[in-house]
Design a protein around this motif. Sequence first.
Motif, PDB file in Angstrom:
ATOM      1  N   MET A   1       0.821  -1.201   0.000  1.00 23.46           N
ATOM      2  CA  MET A   1       0.000   0.000   0.000  1.00 23.46           C
ATOM      3  C   MET A   1       0.857   1.253   0.000  1.00 23.46           C
ATOM      4  O   MET A   1       0.570   2.242  -0.681  1.00 23.46           O
ATOM      5  CB  MET A   1      -0.899  -0.007   1.237  1.00 23.46           C
ATOM      6  N   VAL A   2       1.967   1.267   0.744  1.00 24.91           N
ATOM      7  CA  VAL A   2       2.879   2.413   0.762  1.00 24.91           C
ATOM      8  C   VAL A   2       3.499   2.615  -0.609  1.00 24.91           C
ATOM      9  O   VAL A   2       3.662   3.730  -1.110  1.00 24.91           O
ATOM     10  CB  VAL A   2       3.956   2.203   1.834  1.00 24.91           C
ATOM     11  N   ARG A   3       3.827   1.486  -1.256  1.00 20.92           N
ATOM     12  CA  ARG A   3       4.413   1.566  -2.595  1.00 20.92           C
ATOM     13  C   ARG A   3       3.411   2.143  -3.582  1.00 20.92           C
ATOM     14  O   ARG A   3       3.755   2.951  -4.469  1.00 20.92           O
ATOM     15  CB  ARG A   3       4.867   0.177  -3.035  1.00 20.92           C
ATOM     16  N   ALA A   4       2.144   1.739  -3.475  1.00 21.42           N
ATOM     17  CA  ALA A   4       1.113   2.268  -4.358  1.00 21.42           C
ATOM     18  C   ALA A   4       0.942   3.761  -4.174  1.00 21.42           C
ATOM     19  O   ALA A   4       0.779   4.525  -5.132  1.00 21.42           O
ATOM     20  CB  ALA A   4      -0.205   1.535  -4.129  1.00 21.42           C
ATOM     21  N   LEU A   5       0.986   4.217  -2.919  1.00 25.88           N
ATOM     22  CA  LEU A   5       0.854   5.638  -2.653  1.00 25.88           C
ATOM     23  C   LEU A   5       2.022   6.425  -3.236  1.00 25.88           C
ATOM     24  O   LEU A   5       1.866   7.516  -3.766  1.00 25.88           O
ATOM     25  CB  LEU A   5       0.749   5.871  -1.146  1.00 25.88           C
ATOM     26  N   SER A   6       3.248   5.876  -3.098  1.00 24.96           N
ATOM     27  CA  SER A   6       4.423   6.566  -3.647  1.00 24.96           C
ATOM     28  C   SER A   6       4.341   6.654  -5.163  1.00 24.96           C
ATOM     29  O   SER A   6       4.691   7.669  -5.767  1.00 24.96           O
ATOM     30  CB  SER A   6       5.693   5.835  -3.211  1.00 24.96           C
ATOM     31  N   ILE A   7       3.862   5.576  -5.820  1.00 24.88           N
ATOM     32  CA  ILE A   7       3.713   5.596  -7.282  1.00 24.88           C
ATOM     33  C   ILE A   7       2.680   6.634  -7.700  1.00 24.88           C
ATOM     34  O   ILE A   7       2.858   7.394  -8.659  1.00 24.88           O
ATOM     35  CB  ILE A   7       3.335   4.201  -7.793  1.00 24.88           C
ATOM     36  N   LEU A   8       1.559   6.677  -6.923  1.00 21.07           N
ATOM     37  CA  LEU A   8       0.525   7.647  -7.231  1.00 21.07           C
ATOM     38  C   LEU A   8       1.031   9.066  -7.048  1.00 21.07           C
ATOM     39  O   LEU A   8       0.748   9.957  -7.862  1.00 21.07           O
ATOM     40  CB  LEU A   8      -0.692   7.396  -6.342  1.00 21.07           C
ATOM     41  N   ALA A   9       1.801   9.317  -5.999  1.00 21.09           N
ATOM     42  CA  ALA A   9       2.330  10.655  -5.765  1.00 21.09           C
ATOM     43  C   ALA A   9       3.301  11.051  -6.865  1.00 21.09           C
ATOM     44  O   ALA A   9       3.327  12.194  -7.331  1.00 21.09           O
ATOM     45  CB  ALA A   9       3.021  10.714  -4.408  1.00 21.09           C
ATOM     46  N   THR A  10       4.119  10.100  -7.347  1.00 19.57           N
ATOM     47  CA  THR A  10       5.051  10.386  -8.440  1.00 19.57           C
ATOM     48  C   THR A  10       4.290  10.725  -9.718  1.00 19.57           C
ATOM     49  O   THR A  10       4.656  11.641 -10.471  1.00 19.57           O
ATOM     50  CB  THR A  10       5.955   9.172  -8.661  1.00 19.57           C
ATOM     51  N   ALA A  11       3.213   9.953  -9.970  1.00 17.52           N
ATOM     52  CA  ALA A  11       2.398  10.226 -11.154  1.00 17.52           C
ATOM     53  C   ALA A  11       1.769  11.609 -11.082  1.00 17.52           C
ATOM     54  O   ALA A  11       1.699  12.333 -12.074  1.00 17.52           O
ATOM     55  CB  ALA A  11       1.319   9.160 -11.319  1.00 17.52           C
ATOM     56  N   VAL A  12       1.325  11.987  -9.914  1.00 15.98           N
ATOM     57  CA  VAL A  12       0.735  13.318  -9.761  1.00 15.98           C
ATOM     58  C   VAL A  12       1.765  14.395 -10.010  1.00 15.98           C
ATOM     59  O   VAL A  12       1.515  15.413 -10.669  1.00 15.98           O
ATOM     60  CB  VAL A  12       0.116  13.449  -8.358  1.00 15.98           C
ATOM     61  N   SER A  13       2.978  14.189  -9.468  1.00 11.64           N
ATOM     62  CA  SER A  13       4.033  15.185  -9.661  1.00 11.64           C
ATOM     63  C   SER A  13       4.411  15.294 -11.135  1.00 11.64           C
ATOM     64  O   SER A  13       4.650  16.386 -11.654  1.00 11.64           O
ATOM     65  CB  SER A  13       5.238  14.822  -8.814  1.00 11.64           C
ATOM     66  N   GLY A  96      -0.237  13.183  -2.640  1.00 11.68           N
ATOM     67  CA  GLY A  96      -0.003  11.856  -2.061  1.00 11.68           C
ATOM     68  C   GLY A  96      -0.888  11.583  -0.862  1.00 11.68           C
ATOM     69  O   GLY A  96      -1.445  10.485  -0.705  1.00 11.68           O
ATOM     70  N   LEU A  97      -1.041  12.598   0.010  1.00  7.75           N
ATOM     71  CA  LEU A  97      -1.921  12.423   1.164  1.00  7.75           C
ATOM     72  C   LEU A  97      -3.375  12.357   0.736  1.00  7.75           C
ATOM     73  O   LEU A  97      -4.182  11.654   1.360  1.00  7.75           O
ATOM     74  CB  LEU A  97      -1.699  13.566   2.149  1.00  7.75           C
ATOM     75  N   ARG A  98      -3.747  13.065  -0.329  1.00  5.37           N
ATOM     76  CA  ARG A  98      -5.122  12.979  -0.837  1.00  5.37           C
ATOM     77  C   ARG A  98      -5.431  11.543  -1.273  1.00  5.37           C
ATOM     78  O   ARG A  98      -6.500  11.000  -0.972  1.00  5.37           O
ATOM     79  CB  ARG A  98      -5.300  13.935  -2.009  1.00  5.37           C
ATOM     80  N   ALA A  99      -4.475  10.913  -1.997  1.00  7.73           N
ATOM     81  CA  ALA A  99      -4.705   9.537  -2.442  1.00  7.73           C
ATOM     82  C   ALA A  99      -4.838   8.581  -1.257  1.00  7.73           C
ATOM     83  O   ALA A  99      -5.654   7.658  -1.268  1.00  7.73           O
ATOM     84  CB  ALA A  99      -3.561   9.101  -3.356  1.00  7.73           C
ATOM     85  N   ARG A 100      -4.051   8.826  -0.237  1.00 11.38           N
ATOM     86  CA  ARG A 100      -4.145   7.932   0.940  1.00 11.38           C
ATOM     87  C   ARG A 100      -5.475   8.105   1.648  1.00 11.38           C
ATOM     88  O   ARG A 100      -6.089   7.126   2.086  1.00 11.38           O
ATOM     89  CB  ARG A 100      -2.988   8.209   1.896  1.00 11.38           C
ATOM     90  N   LEU A 101      -5.946   9.360   1.787  1.00 11.64           N
ATOM     91  CA  LEU A 101      -7.228   9.578   2.455  1.00 11.64           C
ATOM     92  C   LEU A 101      -8.373   8.953   1.663  1.00 11.64           C
ATOM     93  O   LEU A 101      -9.296   8.372   2.245  1.00 11.64           O
ATOM     94  CB  LEU A 101      -7.454  11.084   2.636  1.00 11.64           C
TER      95      LEU A 101
END
Length: 618
Positions: A1-13, A96-101
Amino acid sequence: MVRALSILATAVSLAIVPRIAMAADQPLSPPIACANGLIGGINCMPTKNDLKNSREAFERGLKLHKRERLEDAFQQFDEAARLNPQNIDYLRAREGLRARLVFDHIQRGNVLMSQDARLRAAAEFRAAIDLDGNNQFAQQRLEEATRVSIPALNNVLPAPLAESTEIHLDPIESRATFHFTGDSRSLFTQLASAYSVKVQFDETVQPRQVVFNVDDVDFFTALNLACKVSKMMWAALDMHQVLIAADTPANHKQYDRMLLQTFILPAHSTPQESTDLVNAMRNMFELRFVSSGQTANTVEVRGPAPAVKACAALMEQLSNARPQVMFDVRVFQISHQLTRNIGVHIPNTFNLYNIPAAALAGLAGQNIQQLINQLISSGGINQLGNSALSGLLSQLGGQQNSIFSQPLATFGGGLTFMGLSLDQFAAALSVNESWVRSLENLSMRAGQGTDASFHLGERFPIMNASYAPIYNSPQISQVLGNQSYIPPFPSVSYEDLGLNVKAKPIVHGDGSVSVQLELQVRSLTGQSDNGVPVISNREYKGSVTLRDGEPAFIAGEISKTDTLSMSGIPGLGAIPGLNQAMVNNTKKEEDDELMIAITPHVLANFERATPPIWISER
């Protein structure tokens, strides 16, 4: 799950960076302060105050994120990104925090959906949509949570089967007062009408004149009291109808609801405990049909429903594992001995004796006549040669325990030649002190109501009897002659020396522990009586109640012995100062201390407070 969040945050950036680059190629509008511009706009010029506020908001967001206050952290990250939208770190942290929430809201909604809590699940899905309006999965789950479900009609049981449950009376919840005198049938009819219940009478009911006076009672209390007064019994026919019959064994057998239940007996260590449990069930609840089950440690009970249910409640309480107690026992023993001898021994005794007679006794009559003739012919001690006298005295003084070995003064002559001897002058200065400290610490574990014993020490042999052959016997003489005699083993008994502990704990409902304790401390005293050693014995036997983990000194002994002795010339011992220098003083001190401490610890967890068991008639 942490890895998915990091990938999502990178995609957003990565998605944000091209937008910034494209915006850089387009002509810029007049600079607008970021604090006054549109939310998320990047064509703004952050002021120094905006940069400072955005940095402080980002730092607050990091602290809140570490404390798992994600909602508050998201607001701070969003504030930092609004004030300085050109900082890629602020944007990356916010998205990244938005995706986690969003992920957390959807997960909680799924759990609530599995628990059929649709309203709360819909609230979670709406919160996820508020954070991410384009999330199609959250929108789909929200529709499922708000969809009205239509129950399947084929699951409805037929009316006869749906009503085939245990019958319970359901009178109105009210209280009434009765002052009745008359027929028992009329009493039950009046009682039933007061609580909106119908009554039917069995053919065994016989009219009986009764007097019934009760105030402010509910239905079941009034019904049970009326049955006792009229010697009747009742049974429920449906929720609003009751049957009244004569209180006879035949009617009880016909109308009472009988239950058959199999119980697993609680853990027990002996067959007698199992028998006691079965007898307790039979006697406490008046159960007549109690038999062994199909498997070991089981019992089958058949009887009225209230009694069987009460028996089940008792078995559930007894099924708790027996608590166990760990005892921490400490024995402190201190022994101190002091012997001090200080002083001077002044010669205070003398012996006066006749030298010829003493010499005769010392020399056993050998050459004593020559000694006497020489003394008489010489005219006395003054004319006797010193060498002869010295030789004689040295010969006599060399004998063991001779009076001539002491300092000697002579006077007289001839047969009246006398001698005077004094004891020796001696000075004493000695101290002898010894300390013995002993700490015996033991831990022992015992179950509820069972004895636990512990011995710390040794087994000391003591000879009781020995065997000796009778040598004047021909048989013994023959055996001794051919050297084939084998002496038998002597009779020996063993005594336990050291610490003996015996404890029996009982744990109460409030967590306290009652202990029946027996302690014994035995040791050799260093003395003997006709070759048999003397054993000192210290025992404690009693009961004490302690709380869990509460230490207590349950036994103690302090003994102190002082001995003072003085020897010397009379009078000198009463003069201060001289009694220490001119008199021999001896002092002895013996101190013994014994303390026993015990600390109980309840190990097994169990339900200490048990609810009461009531046996209701219906």
